[in-house]
Scaffold this active site. Structure first.
Site, mmCIF file in Angstrom:
data_model
loop_
_atom_site.group_PDB
_atom_site.id
_atom_site.type_symbol
_atom_site.label_atom_id
_atom_site.label_comp_id
_atom_site.label_asym_id
_atom_site.label_seq_id
_atom_site.Cartn_x
_atom_site.Cartn_y
_atom_site.Cartn_z
ATOM 1 N N CYS A 248 -2.682 -4.136 0.632
ATOM 2 C CA CYS A 248 -3.019 -3.253 -0.487
ATOM 3 C C CYS A 248 -2.095 -3.565 -1.669
ATOM 4 C CB CYS A 248 -2.867 -1.789 -0.080
ATOM 5 S SG CYS A 248 -3.388 -0.632 -1.378
ATOM 6 N N ASP B 111 -0.745 -1.508 -3.500
ATOM 7 C CA ASP B 111 0.258 -0.439 -3.587
ATOM 8 C C ASP B 111 1.682 -1.004 -3.661
ATOM 9 O OD1 ASP B 111 2.114 1.715 -2.702
ATOM 10 O OD2 ASP B 111 0.263 2.845 -2.431
ATOM 11 N N ARG C 103 4.414 0.111 -2.956
ATOM 12 C CA ARG C 103 5.347 0.495 -1.895
ATOM 13 C C ARG C 103 5.192 -0.337 -0.624
ATOM 14 N NH1 ARG C 103 3.288 6.515 -1.869
ATOM 15 N NH2 ARG C 103 1.397 5.257 -1.934
ATOM 16 N N HIS D 38 -2.196 0.835 4.805
ATOM 17 C CA HIS D 38 -1.069 1.771 4.915
ATOM 18 C C HIS D 38 -1.596 3.196 4.893
ATOM 19 C CE1 HIS D 38 -0.948 2.900 0.555
ATOM 20 N NE2 HIS D 38 -1.636 1.783 0.474
ATOM 21 N N CYS E 240 -3.274 5.730 1.941
ATOM 22 C CA CYS E 240 -3.737 4.784 0.909
ATOM 23 C C CYS E 240 -4.606 5.486 -0.150
ATOM 24 C CB CYS E 240 -4.524 3.658 1.565
ATOM 25 S SG CYS E 240 -5.119 2.417 0.396
HETATM 26 CO CO CO Z 1 -3.303 1.494 -0.665
#
Ligand code: CO
Length: 210
Positions: free
Chosen positions: A42, A44, A46, A98, A101
């Site tokens: 992803c 993302d 993090r 994750h 998400c």
């Molecule tokens: Co995500």
């Protein structure tokens, strides 16, 4: 970090420190790229592929998009996959989602996200396939987290549906496919799904003339 210049400062500092520890580091990496892993994760911020797996530059080939999707019309993903499998000859492909998400959460609402609707519609399709199981869960957060796991599973299966993977499996029994989910609470990865050349794939998606 308030200012983008800080990133450039960090870069100078990092390059200096690397050479101090290992003077040949950049010369060595400059001419070869030979990673064993393709990571589909992803976007993302993090969930950085290299940090959470303790891998270093040169060790992991990375593709990231919203909700770690394998969409069969995505030329970006397909080009990365083709290159990783047929040129880099990676041994493993990891699809890593994750918990919590945002992409998956969004797909489970009825909000209009503009152009992003077109992307998360692929996640809604995963929900439709597994709706009976998901709707049995009481808590909204449990529903989302189970969807994250099932989405990873479906994206691994989507990899197996491609002629790129099926051809590689036929020719060299590689790569193996792994579905993982990263937990933002404790930084740990859970393995949720595996797939290799001998595992079941709906015959509908099998090419018999590769
Ligand atoms: Co995500």
């Amino acid at each position: 970090m308030n200012h983008f210049n800080q990133l450039l400062e960090n870069n100078k500092k990092w390059a200096k420190e690397v050479v101090e520890v290992d003077p040949d580091y950049f010369t060595r990496l400059e001419h070869i790229q030979n990673p064993d892993y393709l990571w589909i994760g992803c976007s993302d911020s993090r969930v950085p592929a290299d940090k959470i797996t303790g891998t270093h530059p040169g060790e992991i080939f990375v593709h990231r998009n919203i909700a770690n999707m394998v969409v069969h019309t995505d030329i970006n993903l397909l080009a990365v996959l083709e290159y990783a499998v047929n040129h880099l000859k990676v041994k493993h492909i990891i699809v890593c989602g994750h918990y919590g998400c945002g992409g998956v959460k969004s797909a489970m609402t009825n909000h209009n996200f503009g152009i992003i609707n077109k992307w998360i519609r692929n996640i809604k399709d995963v929900y439709r396939i597994h709706s009976t199981e998901i709707e049995q869960l009481d808590q909204e957060s449990d529903k989302i987290n189970r969807m994250v796991e099932l989405n990873v599973q479906e994206q691994v299966i989507n990899l197996a549906k491609t002629s790129i993977i099926q051809k590689a499996w036929k020719e060299c029994q590689m790569p193996s496919l792994h579905g993982w989910v990263y937990d933002l609470h404790d930084g740990l990865i859970k393995t949720v799904f595996e797939m290799g050349p001998d595992d079941f794939l709906d015959p509908l998606y099998r090419f018999d003339d590769l």
